[in-house]
Design an enzyme around this catalytic site. Structure first.
Site, short mmCIF file in Angstrom:
data_model
loop_
_atom_site.label_atom_id
_atom_site.label_comp_id
_atom_site.label_asym_id
_atom_site.label_seq_id
_atom_site.Cartn_x
_atom_site.Cartn_y
_atom_site.Cartn_z
N CYS A 6 1.08 -1.27 0.22
CA CYS A 6 0.20 -0.08 -0.09
C CYS A 6 0.91 1.37 -0.15
CB CYS A 6 -0.96 -0.11 1.27
SG CYS A 6 -2.42 -0.94 0.99
N HIS A 41 -6.27 -2.70 -0.88
CA HIS A 41 -5.44 -3.63 -0.24
C HIS A 41 -6.53 -4.86 -0.22
CE1 HIS A 41 -2.77 -5.52 2.71
NE2 HIS A 41 -3.94 -6.20 3.34
N ASN A 81 1.39 -16.31 -5.09
CA ASN A 81 1.39 -17.29 -3.85
C ASN A 81 0.09 -16.82 -3.01
OD1 ASN A 81 3.68 -18.41 -4.52
ND2 ASN A 81 4.94 -16.88 -3.78
N GLY A 87 3.12 -19.95 0.40
CA GLY A 87 4.44 -19.22 0.20
C GLY A 87 4.24 -17.85 0.57
N THR A 89 4.53 -13.93 1.63
CA THR A 89 5.05 -13.46 2.56
C THR A 89 4.31 -12.03 2.75
OG1 THR A 89 7.01 -12.76 1.10
CG2 THR A 89 7.12 -14.59 2.55
N HIS A 92 -0.43 -8.55 0.86
CA HIS A 92 -1.45 -7.66 -0.24
C HIS A 92 -1.15 -8.32 -1.40
CE1 HIS A 92 -2.18 -3.59 -1.63
NE2 HIS A 92 -2.35 -4.25 -2.80
N HIS A 94 -0.37 -10.13 -4.94
CA HIS A 94 0.55 -9.55 -6.00
C HIS A 94 0.67 -10.48 -6.80
CE1 HIS A 94 2.72 -11.16 -2.37
NE2 HIS A 94 3.61 -11.46 -3.28
N HIS A 96 3.08 -12.17 -9.60
CA HIS A 96 4.66 -12.02 -10.11
C HIS A 96 4.56 -12.42 -11.61
CE1 HIS A 96 6.67 -12.76 -6.13
NE2 HIS A 96 5.43 -13.23 -5.70
P1 AMP Z 1 5.59 -13.48 -1.94
O1 AMP Z 1 6.59 -14.47 -1.18
O2 AMP Z 1 4.86 -14.10 -3.15
O3 AMP Z 1 4.59 -12.80 -0.89
O4 AMP Z 1 6.29 -12.27 -2.66
C1 AMP Z 1 6.63 -11.02 -1.92
C2 AMP Z 1 7.50 -10.16 -3.00
O5 AMP Z 1 7.78 -8.95 -2.57
C3 AMP Z 1 9.06 -10.94 -2.88
O6 AMP Z 1 9.25 -11.19 -4.24
C4 AMP Z 1 9.85 -9.84 -2.35
O7 AMP Z 1 10.94 -9.76 -3.16
C5 AMP Z 1 8.95 -8.64 -2.67
N1 AMP Z 1 9.23 -7.34 -1.91
C6 AMP Z 1 9.19 -7.47 -0.64
N2 AMP Z 1 9.21 -6.07 -0.25
C7 AMP Z 1 9.33 -5.28 -1.36
C8 AMP Z 1 9.50 -3.82 -1.49
N3 AMP Z 1 9.26 -3.08 -0.53
N4 AMP Z 1 9.48 -3.47 -2.82
C9 AMP Z 1 9.38 -4.25 -3.71
N5 AMP Z 1 9.03 -5.65 -3.52
C10 AMP Z 1 8.99 -6.04 -2.44
ZN ZN Z 2 -1.72 -3.25 1.36
#
Ligand code: AMP
Ligand code: ZN
Length: 123
Positions: A6, A41, A81, A87, A89, A92, A94, A96
């Site tokens: 966010c 979000h 994920n 998986g 982390t 929010h 996203h 890939h």
């Molecule tokens: P996931 O494990 O699918 O939740 O992916 C989280 C992704 O967010 C990982 O590929 C991280 O490298 C990426 N990530 C974490 N913090 C940031 C950030 N501040 N800006 C850009 N990417 C981020």
């Molecule tokens: Zn968010």
């Protein structure tokens, strides 16, 4: 609780439409690794509205173009994920978009299937 996605600043948003935006992953697995998120979000893929999924889909195509112009990849992986045990982390949603390059690993066959150990042998 504050959410890192966010809080992605405007100048890091390389693509945007009404309901989604894209930015480069801070810890890329390959050069050009892009993340696409809804502006609102939403915790997981399954919490997004249909409009948001369409907006993400639009940016997947625009992101593909952007990555091709900058990095000339040889293939892509698209992945989401879902949940801690899937998986995820950053909680929010996203998507890939990961460009792949000839020779980036020894045997590319299987792609994202390799994220999970095989249940049965694959011929
Ligand atoms: P996931 O494990 O699918 O939740 O992916 C989280 C992704 O967010 C990982 O590929 C991280 O490298 C990426 N990530 C974490 N913090 C940031 C950030 N501040 N800006 C850009 N990417 C981020
Ligand atoms: Zn968010």
């Amino acid at each position: 609780m504050t959410c890192v996605f966010c809080g992605i600043p405007m100048q890091k948003r390389v693509l945007e439409n009404e309901h989604a935006f894209a930015f480069f992953d801070l810890y890329p697995v390959q050069k050009g690794h892009l993340l696409i998120v809804p502006k609102q979000h939403r915790e997981t893929y399954f919490d997004a509205t249909e409009q948001e999924i369409m907006a993400i889909h639009d940016l997947l195509h625009k992101g593909k173009q952007l990555i091709e112009e900058s990095y000339q990849p040889d293939g892509f992986n698209i992945g989401v994920n879902v949940g801690e045990y899937g998986g995820q982390t950053v909680m929010h949603l996203h998507v890939h978009l990961i460009p792949r390059y000839k020779g980036d690993i020894d045997d590319p066959r299987g792609g994202i299937r390799k994220a999970i150990p095989n249940l049965v042998p694959y011929p």
